[in-house]
Design an enzyme around this catalytic site. Structure first.
Site, PDB file in Angstrom:
ATOM      1  N   GLN A 130       0.833  -1.197   0.000  1.00 35.14           N
ATOM      2  CA  GLN A 130       0.000   0.000   0.000  1.00 35.14           C
ATOM      3  C   GLN A 130       0.870   1.250   0.000  1.00 35.14           C
ATOM      4  OE1 GLN A 130      -3.149  -0.043   2.939  1.00 35.14           O
ATOM      5  NE2 GLN A 130      -3.685  -2.148   2.440  1.00 35.14           N
TER       6      GLN A 130
ATOM      7  N   TYR B  21     -11.159   6.516  -6.203  1.00 33.31           N
ATOM      8  CA  TYR B  21     -12.192   6.251  -7.211  1.00 33.31           C
ATOM      9  C   TYR B  21     -12.634   7.535  -7.911  1.00 33.31           C
ATOM     10  CZ  TYR B  21     -12.409   1.635  -5.033  1.00 33.31           C
ATOM     11  OH  TYR B  21     -12.091   0.393  -4.537  1.00 33.31           O
TER      12      TYR B  21
END
Length: 160
Positions: free
Chosen positions: A91, A133
């Protein structure tokens, strides 16, 4: 969609050879409420054959997991990018963004003739996912899924 230009990301279906490796992917404890465990996802995919679970690989290195599926009924059908997980070791390195972009390319190749829209759902207390997103072009549509998550959608044919 942006090109996949600095890593060799690819997707491999979860199978008997890689299933245990995929199940060993982990996230930080504070992320646990945002996604089901990989084991739960795979169990769901075993029960509902429409789901497509895939390992996300950078070359030979497994860095994450995703699950998507196209539900043709009721018409006109819906294409869902339902799960996305990058292992905690990877990550913060851009894998999430690149994986979503590469998945959108894959979904367009596989289902673009059937639909123009990809759906996903997200909890509002997951600002990192929402920011990611939105930066790719997903927008909230004002609807909720069965778990109370807010639904976002992405349109393949949106002029840029």
């Amino acid at each position: 969609m942006e090109p996949n230009n600095y890593r060799q990301l690819h997707f491999e279906p979860v199978n008997d050879k890689n299933r245990e490796d995929v199940k060993s992917l982990s996230i930080f404890s504070e992320q646990a409420g945002f996604i089901e465990s990989v084991s739960e996802c795979l169990q769901e995919a075993d029960e509902i054959k429409i789901w497509r679970p895939v390992g996300i690989f950078d070359g030979d290195t497994l860095v994450g997991f995703a699950m998507y599926g196209y539900f043709p009924d009721p018409a006109p059908g819906q294409l869902w990018l339902d799960r996305l997980l990058i292992d905690k070791k990877y990550q913060g390195q851009g894998y999430g963004r690149q994986a979503v972009l590469a998945l959108l390319n894959r979904l367009y190749s596989e289902y673009g003739k059937d639909t123009e829209t990809v759906y996903l759902s997200v909890y509002m207390d997951n600002p990192h996912a929402i920011r990611l997103y939105k930066s790719i072009g997903f927008k909230f549509n004002g609807k909720y899924d069965s778990k109370g998550e807010h639904i976002m959608e992405y349109h393949f044919n949106v002029p840029e």
